[in-house]
Design a protein around this motif. Structure first.
Motif, PDB file in Angstrom:
ATOM      1  N   GLU A   1       0.829  -1.216   0.010  1.00  0.00           N
ATOM      2  CA  GLU A   1      -0.168  -0.057  -0.087  1.00  0.00           C
ATOM      3  C   GLU A   1       0.820   1.121   0.124  1.00  0.00           C
ATOM      4  O   GLU A   1       1.639   1.312   0.923  1.00  0.00           O
ATOM      5  CB  GLU A   1      -0.837   0.047   1.146  1.00  0.00           C
ATOM      6  CG  GLU A   1      -1.885   1.293   1.206  1.00  0.00           C
ATOM      7  CD  GLU A   1      -2.678   1.043   2.341  1.00  0.00           C
ATOM      8  OE1 GLU A   1      -3.575   2.071   2.615  1.00  0.00           O
ATOM      9  OE2 GLU A   1      -2.864  -0.065   3.043  1.00  0.00           O
ATOM     10  N   ILE A   2       0.575   2.214  -0.938  1.00  0.00           N
ATOM     11  CA  ILE A   2       1.255   3.261  -0.883  1.00  0.00           C
ATOM     12  C   ILE A   2       1.256   4.350   0.496  1.00  0.00           C
ATOM     13  O   ILE A   2       0.040   4.419   0.755  1.00  0.00           O
ATOM     14  CB  ILE A   2       0.816   4.413  -2.174  1.00  0.00           C
ATOM     15  CG1 ILE A   2       1.089   3.475  -3.396  1.00  0.00           C
ATOM     16  CG2 ILE A   2       1.461   5.826  -2.164  1.00  0.00           C
ATOM     17  CD1 ILE A   2       0.623   4.232  -4.703  1.00  0.00           C
ATOM     18  N   PRO A   3       2.331   4.637   1.054  1.00  0.00           N
ATOM     19  CA  PRO A   3       2.147   5.091   2.321  1.00  0.00           C
ATOM     20  C   PRO A   3       1.945   6.584   2.125  1.00  0.00           C
ATOM     21  O   PRO A   3       2.038   7.242   1.101  1.00  0.00           O
ATOM     22  CB  PRO A   3       3.552   5.059   2.858  1.00  0.00           C
ATOM     23  CG  PRO A   3       4.390   4.953   1.829  1.00  0.00           C
ATOM     24  CD  PRO A   3       3.633   4.350   0.636  1.00  0.00           C
ATOM     25  N   GLY A   4       1.174   7.069   3.214  1.00  0.00           N
ATOM     26  CA  GLY A   4       0.842   8.488   3.108  1.00  0.00           C
ATOM     27  C   GLY A   4      -0.569   8.834   2.597  1.00  0.00           C
ATOM     28  O   GLY A   4      -1.197   7.602   2.135  1.00  0.00           O
ATOM     29  N   LYS A   5      -0.819  10.153   2.556  1.00  0.00           N
ATOM     30  CA  LYS A   5      -2.065  10.690   2.069  1.00  0.00           C
ATOM     31  C   LYS A   5      -2.236  10.528   0.513  1.00  0.00           C
ATOM     32  O   LYS A   5      -1.286  11.023  -0.146  1.00  0.00           O
ATOM     33  CB  LYS A   5      -2.589  12.002   2.600  1.00  0.00           C
ATOM     34  CG  LYS A   5      -4.255  12.254   2.146  1.00  0.00           C
ATOM     35  CD  LYS A   5      -4.381  13.448   2.986  1.00  0.00           C
ATOM     36  CE  LYS A   5      -5.654  14.044   2.725  1.00  0.00           C
ATOM     37  NZ  LYS A   5      -6.241  15.270   3.226  1.00  0.00           N
ATOM     38  N   VAL A   6      -3.221   9.842  -0.181  1.00  0.00           N
ATOM     39  CA  VAL A   6      -3.252   9.839  -1.577  1.00  0.00           C
ATOM     40  C   VAL A   6      -4.329  10.266  -2.226  1.00  0.00           C
ATOM     41  O   VAL A   6      -5.298  10.249  -1.573  1.00  0.00           O
ATOM     42  CB  VAL A   6      -3.036   8.081  -1.867  1.00  0.00           C
ATOM     43  CG1 VAL A   6      -3.048   7.902  -3.569  1.00  0.00           C
ATOM     44  CG2 VAL A   6      -1.669   7.433  -1.313  1.00  0.00           C
ATOM     45  N   LYS A   7      -4.153  10.883  -3.253  1.00  0.00           N
ATOM     46  CA  LYS A   7      -5.421  11.394  -4.206  1.00  0.00           C
ATOM     47  C   LYS A   7      -5.307  10.781  -5.462  1.00  0.00           C
ATOM     48  O   LYS A   7      -4.208  10.585  -6.091  1.00  0.00           O
ATOM     49  CB  LYS A   7      -5.278  12.979  -4.091  1.00  0.00           C
ATOM     50  CG  LYS A   7      -5.651  13.562  -2.843  1.00  0.00           C
ATOM     51  CD  LYS A   7      -5.705  15.234  -3.035  1.00  0.00           C
ATOM     52  CE  LYS A   7      -6.178  15.761  -1.671  1.00  0.00           C
ATOM     53  NZ  LYS A   7      -5.959  17.343  -1.831  1.00  0.00           N
ATOM     54  N   ILE A   8      -6.495  10.159  -5.924  1.00  0.00           N
ATOM     55  CA  ILE A   8      -6.514   9.578  -7.112  1.00  0.00           C
ATOM     56  C   ILE A   8      -7.310  10.444  -8.075  1.00  0.00           C
ATOM     57  O   ILE A   8      -8.676  10.710  -7.809  1.00  0.00           O
ATOM     58  CB  ILE A   8      -7.026   8.172  -7.124  1.00  0.00           C
ATOM     59  CG1 ILE A   8      -6.137   7.474  -5.910  1.00  0.00           C
ATOM     60  CG2 ILE A   8      -6.994   7.359  -8.331  1.00  0.00           C
ATOM     61  CD1 ILE A   8      -6.895   6.031  -5.661  1.00  0.00           C
ATOM     62  N   TYR A   9      -6.879  10.847  -9.367  1.00  0.00           N
ATOM     63  CA  TYR A   9      -7.729  11.312 -10.362  1.00  0.00           C
ATOM     64  C   TYR A   9      -7.670  10.627 -11.670  1.00  0.00           C
ATOM     65  O   TYR A   9      -6.945   9.592 -11.846  1.00  0.00           O
ATOM     66  CB  TYR A   9      -6.937  12.741 -10.636  1.00  0.00           C
ATOM     67  CG  TYR A   9      -6.841  13.620  -9.424  1.00  0.00           C
ATOM     68  CD1 TYR A   9      -7.908  14.768  -9.429  1.00  0.00           C
ATOM     69  CD2 TYR A   9      -5.822  13.600  -8.576  1.00  0.00           C
ATOM     70  CE1 TYR A   9      -7.966  15.554  -8.542  1.00  0.00           C
ATOM     71  CE2 TYR A   9      -6.013  14.518  -7.496  1.00  0.00           C
ATOM     72  CZ  TYR A   9      -6.779  15.579  -7.549  1.00  0.00           C
ATOM     73  OH  TYR A   9      -6.886  16.401  -6.594  1.00  0.00           O
ATOM     74  N   SER A  10      -8.591  10.738 -12.480  1.00  0.00           N
ATOM     75  CA  SER A  10      -8.851  10.057 -13.622  1.00  0.00           C
ATOM     76  C   SER A  10      -8.978  11.300 -14.975  1.00  0.00           C
ATOM     77  O   SER A  10      -9.412  12.199 -14.589  1.00  0.00           O
ATOM     78  CB  SER A  10      -9.990   9.109 -13.602  1.00  0.00           C
ATOM     79  OG  SER A  10     -11.164   9.976 -13.609  1.00  0.00           O
ATOM     80  N   ALA A  11      -8.484  10.826 -16.003  1.00  0.00           N
ATOM     81  CA  ALA A  11      -8.713  11.503 -17.305  1.00  0.00           C
ATOM     82  C   ALA A  11      -9.082  10.592 -18.575  1.00  0.00           C
ATOM     83  O   ALA A  11      -8.769   9.537 -18.501  1.00  0.00           O
ATOM     84  CB  ALA A  11      -7.447  12.440 -17.530  1.00  0.00           C
ATOM     85  N   GLU A  12      -9.301  11.233 -19.577  1.00  0.00           N
ATOM     86  CA  GLU A  12      -9.470  10.606 -20.904  1.00  0.00           C
ATOM     87  C   GLU A  12      -8.088   9.996 -21.251  1.00  0.00           C
ATOM     88  O   GLU A  12      -7.174  10.682 -21.128  1.00  0.00           O
ATOM     89  CB  GLU A  12     -10.034  11.391 -21.807  1.00  0.00           C
ATOM     90  CG  GLU A  12     -11.275  12.004 -21.650  1.00  0.00           C
ATOM     91  CD  GLU A  12     -12.408  11.104 -21.624  1.00  0.00           C
ATOM     92  OE1 GLU A  12     -12.286   9.956 -22.477  1.00  0.00           O
ATOM     93  OE2 GLU A  12     -13.412  11.193 -21.203  1.00  0.00           O
ATOM     94  N   VAL A  13      -8.299   8.807 -21.933  1.00  0.00           N
ATOM     95  CA  VAL A  13      -6.918   8.068 -22.452  1.00  0.00           C
ATOM     96  C   VAL A  13      -6.334   9.123 -23.444  1.00  0.00           C
ATOM     97  O   VAL A  13      -7.153   9.761 -24.370  1.00  0.00           O
ATOM     98  CB  VAL A  13      -7.278   6.950 -23.351  1.00  0.00           C
ATOM     99  CG1 VAL A  13      -6.220   6.301 -23.866  1.00  0.00           C
ATOM    100  CG2 VAL A  13      -8.121   5.894 -22.320  1.00  0.00           C
ATOM    101  N   GLY A  14      -5.066   9.527 -23.340  1.00  0.00           N
ATOM    102  CA  GLY A  14      -4.053  10.384 -24.217  1.00  0.00           C
ATOM    103  C   GLY A  14      -4.048  11.373 -23.565  1.00  0.00           C
ATOM    104  O   GLY A  14      -3.506  12.672 -24.036  1.00  0.00           O
ATOM    105  N   ALA A  15      -4.760  11.860 -22.296  1.00  0.00           N
ATOM    106  CA  ALA A  15      -4.760  13.320 -21.863  1.00  0.00           C
ATOM    107  C   ALA A  15      -3.229  13.385 -21.360  1.00  0.00           C
ATOM    108  O   ALA A  15      -2.533  12.513 -20.975  1.00  0.00           O
ATOM    109  CB  ALA A  15      -5.437  13.427 -20.392  1.00  0.00           C
TER     110      ALA A  15
END
Length: 247
Positions: A200-214
């Motif tokens: 598990e990645i340590p610390g506070k994590v924020k995950i975002y998404s975008a269109e393929v190719g962004a």
């Protein structure tokens, strides 16, 4: 030694290292006919490949854990009194040398065919270099005439003995440290030697998404909200709705 084979098949490795085999002898007392067979149980080959790979650095002179270098360092770090009264360093050298050096003299047996003969050590080397860690082509006629099972049987015994040497040396070093006769960095006994299977990645994590190719952002602190969405807001991605429409 921190390896699953040692934990789960320790007795089997001991039997292989000592050359223990099972013999079945059947005698028909009426006819005088006899039937002899020899059975050797071997560990799972894939797991043993890992074991052999872990043991191999002790045999390679360019590795910092090469057995002779380890014994040289041990001799240099121990007091003359400890060497004289407790540690037979020359006996340890002789034992290692008998187990790891030379291939013309067998550890336990030779295999003889009409194509020639090989020692168990030579067979073990064929398994290591042609079947397990490398894909070298077997060149000798006698080597070609012997099966994978025969190569692996030899390798299992040979590398079990080498593993026993390494394990016994580790026990000796641990005992010397525990008795205050040898000083080592404590991390040599506590540093991880196997990777975790749950990471598990340590610390506070924020995950975002975008269109393929962004285009990947150069500044994570100033993401374009029209391109990058917090993952919990990307309903189509989370529900698989877009994939369902495409299918």
């Amino acid at each position: 030694m921190a390896h699953s084979l040692v934990r789960e098949h320790g007795q089997l490795l001991n039997d292989l290292g000592s050359g223990t085999v099972k013999m079945n002898i059947v005698v028909n007392t009426k006819t005088g006919e006899t039937d002899h067979s020899v059975l050797t149980e071997l560990p799972p080959e894939e797991a043993f490949e890992s074991f052999a790979a872990r043991v191999r650095p002790f045999l390679m002179s360019k590795e910092p854990v090469y057995w002779a270098l380890v014994l040289d360092a041990l001799e240099a770090l121990l007091s003359e009194e400890t060497l004289a009264e407790l540690v037979d360093i020359e006996g340890l050298r002789a034992h290692w040398s008998n187990v790891v050096e030379g291939s013309q003299v067998a550890h336990a047996y030779y295999v003889v065919t009409d194509k020639g003969k090989l020692t168990d050590i030579q067979l073990a080397n064929l398994w290591l270099n042609s079947d397990a860690l490398h894909t070298q082509i077997i060149q000798s006629e006698v080597g070609k005439s012997l099966s994978l099972n025969q190569r692996y049987q030899a390798a299992a015994s040979v590398y079990a003995r080498i593993g026993a040497c390494a394990n016994n040396t580790l026990y000796l070093i641990s005992h010397l440290v525990n008795e205050g006769l040898l000083e080592l960095d404590p991390s040599v006994f506590t540093a991880p030697v196997t990777a975790d299977t749950h990471v598990e990645i340590p610390g506070k994590v924020k995950i975002y998404s975008a269109e393929v190719g962004a285009e990947l952002p150069a500044d994570l602190s100033n993401l374009d909200p029209e391109v990058w969405k917090p993952i919990h807001e990307d309903i189509e991605l989370l529900t698989g709705a877009e994939d369902a429409e495409e299918s």
